[in-house]
Scaffold this active site. Structure first.
Site, PDB file in Angstrom:
ATOM      1  N   GLU A  30       0.928  -1.250  -0.047  1.00  0.00           N
ATOM      2  CA  GLU A  30      -0.088  -0.005   0.054  1.00  0.00           C
ATOM      3  C   GLU A  30       0.977   1.304  -0.036  1.00  0.00           C
ATOM      4  O   GLU A  30       0.498   2.367   0.488  1.00  0.00           O
ATOM      5  CB  GLU A  30      -0.855  -0.043   0.995  1.00  0.00           C
ATOM      6  CG  GLU A  30      -2.133  -1.292   0.931  1.00  0.00           C
ATOM      7  CD  GLU A  30      -2.827  -1.007   2.209  1.00  0.00           C
ATOM      8  OE1 GLU A  30      -2.915  -0.483   3.244  1.00  0.00           O
ATOM      9  OE2 GLU A  30      -3.758  -2.145   2.219  1.00  0.00           O
ATOM     10  N   GLU A  32      -5.430  -8.321  -1.057  1.00  0.00           N
ATOM     11  CA  GLU A  32      -5.609  -8.214   0.148  1.00  0.00           C
ATOM     12  C   GLU A  32      -7.247  -7.947   0.237  1.00  0.00           C
ATOM     13  O   GLU A  32      -7.658  -6.938  -0.241  1.00  0.00           O
ATOM     14  CB  GLU A  32      -4.860  -7.099   0.978  1.00  0.00           C
ATOM     15  CG  GLU A  32      -5.403  -7.364   2.228  1.00  0.00           C
ATOM     16  CD  GLU A  32      -4.177  -6.399   3.153  1.00  0.00           C
ATOM     17  OE1 GLU A  32      -3.117  -6.245   2.821  1.00  0.00           O
ATOM     18  OE2 GLU A  32      -4.694  -5.680   4.059  1.00  0.00           O
TER      19      GLU A  32
END
Length: 328
Positions: free
Chosen positions: A192, A268
């Site tokens: 991220e 995810e």
């Protein structure tokens, strides 16, 4: 409760299968042609994630037989969760949600490929399912990775000197094989956070030069903006094998992502709680991502909630195991 949901679903599927077999038994014998022309994308697996960070820490401390029972529920084929992909954090000596996971290289002159418990977890998964795929992803990097290799002056970015960072991750992949006899199938960029064409190109070349050309690079474990980045940069696109998004909606237009002709994953997903609602949510997500968005793998954060109450996202896991002292 999640596993109860799965096992009851399995019973329903067995009943459906038996009814189907009974119906087929009444069909006259003959030659049949199976038309494969309309087959959709190959589904590449249901997975779960250990890390981000230290989410499996207490599992290691469980005594037998409880510890093996937990691992069986997660990894045994055709039993309970029956996971097909195990994603783990590549420790970076930094707090990464619920704790810290150790790096295999605290400094450029330090190397210890036995640190941490992710090696142990991957071996336990492989012991139960030799076909399970392994996926490594850094949440953080030790500071030296961004230092000037000649002067040691910090840059603050792991992508400033891409060959140095590529060496760092390739060393982890190589150690997995040489020290633990584990074959890493997928490697991510940086959880991220930003990505870099120069880095993924360097990483792909370095992996190949060390005999790990079959390891596929996933980018970028973040938002769908990566698809536009790849579409606008042929070299970047050539260095990435799989598109991995986090918590993607099924109401977005992913035409650019699909135009790249790469596997398209929810790398995810979920963060649902380990109750009936969470189980139903996970089942819906797996199906909707594939049917509506063409995502061929969904990976749940997190694998097992083995971190203390009061930390972030407590019980946001496939199952919870937080009492090694009692075995509960």
């Amino acid at each position: 409760q999640f596993l109860y949901f799965i096992e009851n679903s399995t019973r329903s599927m067995k009943l459906l299968r038996n009814c189907t077999l009974a119906a087929l038994a009444t069909v006259a014998a003959g030659n049949y042609v199976v038309d494969m022309s309309g087959v959709d994308k190959k589904f590449e697996g249901i997975g779960a994630l250990s890390g981000g960070g230290a989410t499996s820490r207490l599992l290691v401390d469980y005594k037998e037989p409880q510890r093996s029972q937990i691992l069986d529920y997660l990894f045994l084929p055709k039993f309970a969760a029956s996971l097909q992909v195990l994603k783990v954090e590549i420790g970076g000596d930094s707090q990464s949600t619920d704790g810290l996971e150790h790096s295999h290289m605290h400094s450029k002159d330090d190397l210890d490929l036995t640190r941490g418990y992710e090696w142990w977890l991957m071996k336990e998964a492989k012991k139960r399912n030799p076909d399970i795929k392994l996926y490594g992803l850094p949440w953080a990097f030790p500071g030296w990775v961004g230092d000037d290799p000649a002067t040691g002056v910090p840059s603050g970015s792991p992508f400033k000197y891409p060959n140095q960072t590529s060496t760092y991750l390739t060393t982890w992949v190589k150690g997995a094989k040489e020290v633990h006899n584990l074959t890493i199938d997928y490697i991510g960029v940086w959880n991220e956070r930003s990505s870099s064409a120069a880095y993924t190109t360097s990483l792909k070349q370095m992996l190949a030069s060390e005999g790990f050309g079959n390891v596929k690079i996933v980018a970028k474990d973040g938002d769908a903006g990566i698809c536009n980045d790849l579409a606008n940069d042929p070299a970047y696109n050539a260095s990435v094998d799989i598109i991995g998004l986090h918590y993607p909606t099924d109401y977005a237009n992913y035409s650019v992502c699909h135009s790249l002709n790469k596997p398209f994953w929810a790398s995810e997903e979920s963060s649902a709680y380990d109750d009936y609602n969470g189980a139903a949510c996970w089942a819906r997500v797996i199906n909707s991502h594939y049917v509506l968005s063409g995502m061929t793998s969904s990976i749940m954060w997190n694998l097992v909630g083995s971190y203390y109450h009061g930390t972030l996202w407590y019980a946001s896991s496939m199952l919870t195991a937080v009492q090694p002292w009692s075995g509960y």
